[in-house]
Enzyme design. Sequence first.
Site, PDB file in Angstrom:
ATOM      1  N   ASP A  92       0.798  -1.224   0.000  1.00  0.00           N
ATOM      2  CA  ASP A  92       0.000   0.000   0.000  1.00  0.00           C
ATOM      3  C   ASP A  92       0.829   1.272   0.000  1.00  0.00           C
ATOM      4  O   ASP A  92       0.354   2.323   0.421  1.00  0.00           O
ATOM      5  CB  ASP A  92      -0.925   0.005   1.218  1.00  0.00           C
ATOM      6  CG  ASP A  92      -0.170  -0.191   2.539  1.00  0.00           C
ATOM      7  OD1 ASP A  92       1.063   0.031   2.570  1.00  0.00           O
ATOM      8  OD2 ASP A  92      -0.819  -0.564   3.530  1.00  0.00           O
ATOM      9  N   GLU A 114       0.066  -9.032  -1.381  1.00  0.00           N
ATOM     10  CA  GLU A 114      -0.679  -8.501  -0.233  1.00  0.00           C
ATOM     11  C   GLU A 114      -1.874  -7.683  -0.720  1.00  0.00           C
ATOM     12  O   GLU A 114      -2.129  -6.567  -0.274  1.00  0.00           O
ATOM     13  CB  GLU A 114       0.215  -7.681   0.705  1.00  0.00           C
ATOM     14  CG  GLU A 114      -0.361  -7.544   2.107  1.00  0.00           C
ATOM     15  CD  GLU A 114       0.570  -6.840   3.083  1.00  0.00           C
ATOM     16  OE1 GLU A 114       1.353  -7.533   3.745  1.00  0.00           O
ATOM     17  OE2 GLU A 114       0.509  -5.603   3.175  1.00  0.00           O
ATOM     18  N   GLU A 128      -2.469   5.050   2.610  1.00  0.00           N
ATOM     19  CA  GLU A 128      -2.291   3.633   2.284  1.00  0.00           C
ATOM     20  C   GLU A 128      -3.568   2.967   1.771  1.00  0.00           C
ATOM     21  O   GLU A 128      -3.530   2.147   0.846  1.00  0.00           O
ATOM     22  CB  GLU A 128      -1.757   2.884   3.505  1.00  0.00           C
ATOM     23  CG  GLU A 128      -0.305   3.175   3.831  1.00  0.00           C
ATOM     24  CD  GLU A 128      -0.099   4.406   4.693  1.00  0.00           C
ATOM     25  OE1 GLU A 128       1.049   4.655   5.099  1.00  0.00           O
ATOM     26  OE2 GLU A 128      -1.093   5.123   4.958  1.00  0.00           O
ATOM     27  N   HIS A 210       4.864   5.590  12.913  1.00  0.00           N
ATOM     28  CA  HIS A 210       5.229   6.466  11.789  1.00  0.00           C
ATOM     29  C   HIS A 210       4.038   6.899  10.932  1.00  0.00           C
ATOM     30  O   HIS A 210       4.213   7.633   9.961  1.00  0.00           O
ATOM     31  CB  HIS A 210       6.220   5.744  10.875  1.00  0.00           C
ATOM     32  CG  HIS A 210       5.605   4.589  10.124  1.00  0.00           C
ATOM     33  ND1 HIS A 210       5.404   3.361  10.698  1.00  0.00           N
ATOM     34  CD2 HIS A 210       5.136   4.499   8.861  1.00  0.00           C
ATOM     35  CE1 HIS A 210       4.849   2.549   9.824  1.00  0.00           C
ATOM     36  NE2 HIS A 210       4.659   3.223   8.702  1.00  0.00           N
ATOM     37  N   ARG A 212       1.139   8.564   8.890  1.00  0.00           N
ATOM     38  CA  ARG A 212       0.868   9.961   8.554  1.00  0.00           C
ATOM     39  C   ARG A 212      -0.397  10.489   9.231  1.00  0.00           C
ATOM     40  O   ARG A 212      -0.469  11.651   9.588  1.00  0.00           O
ATOM     41  CB  ARG A 212       0.748  10.127   7.028  1.00  0.00           C
ATOM     42  CG  ARG A 212       2.074  10.170   6.294  1.00  0.00           C
ATOM     43  CD  ARG A 212       1.845  10.480   4.823  1.00  0.00           C
ATOM     44  NE  ARG A 212       3.101  10.717   4.120  1.00  0.00           N
ATOM     45  CZ  ARG A 212       3.848   9.767   3.561  1.00  0.00           C
ATOM     46  NH1 ARG A 212       3.440   8.512   3.646  1.00  0.00           N
ATOM     47  NH2 ARG A 212       4.965  10.048   2.939  1.00  0.00           N
ATOM     48  N   HIS A 242      11.558   6.403  13.305  1.00  0.00           N
ATOM     49  CA  HIS A 242      11.494   6.510  11.836  1.00  0.00           C
ATOM     50  C   HIS A 242      12.205   7.767  11.365  1.00  0.00           C
ATOM     51  O   HIS A 242      12.256   8.778  12.071  1.00  0.00           O
ATOM     52  CB  HIS A 242      10.024   6.534  11.408  1.00  0.00           C
ATOM     53  CG  HIS A 242       9.795   6.227   9.967  1.00  0.00           C
ATOM     54  ND1 HIS A 242       9.920   7.176   8.980  1.00  0.00           N
ATOM     55  CD2 HIS A 242       9.449   5.075   9.340  1.00  0.00           C
ATOM     56  CE1 HIS A 242       9.640   6.625   7.807  1.00  0.00           C
ATOM     57  NE2 HIS A 242       9.360   5.354   7.995  1.00  0.00           N
TER      58      HIS A 242
END
Length: 386
Positions: A92, A114, A128, A210, A212, A242
């Site tokens: 993603d 996936e 994602e 991490h 967003r 990260h």
Amino acid sequence: MVVFGTRPEAIKMLPVIAELRKRPTLAVIACSTGQHREMLQQVTEAFAQPCDMDLGIMVSGQGLTALTSRVLLAMSEVLERDLPDLVLVHGDTTTAMAAAVASFYAGIPVGHVEAGLRSFDLQRPWPEEFNRVTVDSIATLMFAPTETAAANLRREYNQSGRILVTGNTGIDALLTIAARLESDKKLEAVTAGQFRFLDPSRRLVLVTGHRRESFGAGFEGICEGLAEIAERDDVEIVYPVHLNPNVRAVVHRKLAGRPNLHLIEPVGYVEMVWLMTRATVLVTDSGGLQEEGPALGKPVLVMRDVTERPEALASGVVKLIGTDPRKISSSVSQLIDDPVAYASMARRVFPYGDGHAAQRIVDAVEDWMCCDAGADPKPLRGATSK
């Protein structure tokens, strides 16, 4: 051509690349966009699977629009030059979405490793969820890690793509490295030597974060919750931070210098598996740890409100706790203090496969590639029907 750009993609695609390279019928190009260049080399070295090309698309401070544009342009040039018969992408990420779109524009079939994961909320995780829906809408081959993911795909727009339930290649990677650490005493000792600062008398809480959608208030809450946990004298927190500056700025501002809390640079995959095997609790917003924790028998507390991995939730070994600091602190403390609560979550379960996903994917690719052009394709080995 196998395209990846981030560390999680590399972890999950390198077992596929390794299996592809074993097949004499297939010629393989491993292409990195360099989205996580600093962290990719650690993973490729761990699996001894080098990249054939690095597009080097990252520029400091670039946003999603610029990143997407750069991947599209760079991939368009590569595809025009090399003309692969199939492009495999994973998951993603922006790399996966943009590489798939570039392949679609070039008329090159896409295989999605996936496929089918859904939170059913385009804002969470962002971007994602949009990325994976976009890839699945144009993929010819969709490798779903679970039957739930396959069922999602059967309900959606793309009714011409073929679906195969394979398990998750991340479990292939995890079990490979965990077995290597167990059997190779020198490797285990060298890895352990990197963490001499840990106090074995304290419970280890391993943290990753991490996403967003948590930038801003979400990360403020995460840090406040971790700070409260770190006040316990029986707990030690390790947080590999990260490289995204939106993460690093708030984490170091709020947590640097606190006792019992180690902010460290991102670690290699071997080191990460070593830390996971020694952790008491995993606290994360990562998709990967939601898959890996259950396979290791480690409770996973997920700092999100929704997840695209319902199988882990259903197993009872993964729990959503959001980003509220009080919820984070109380959830960790419950597992530390209550042996019954801990035992209920500290169980080895395998909702994401048996460690042979890469072999199933490559079998299916080989079946598809070996069909005569224009002929009705034979069924993929193990494929499920629409």
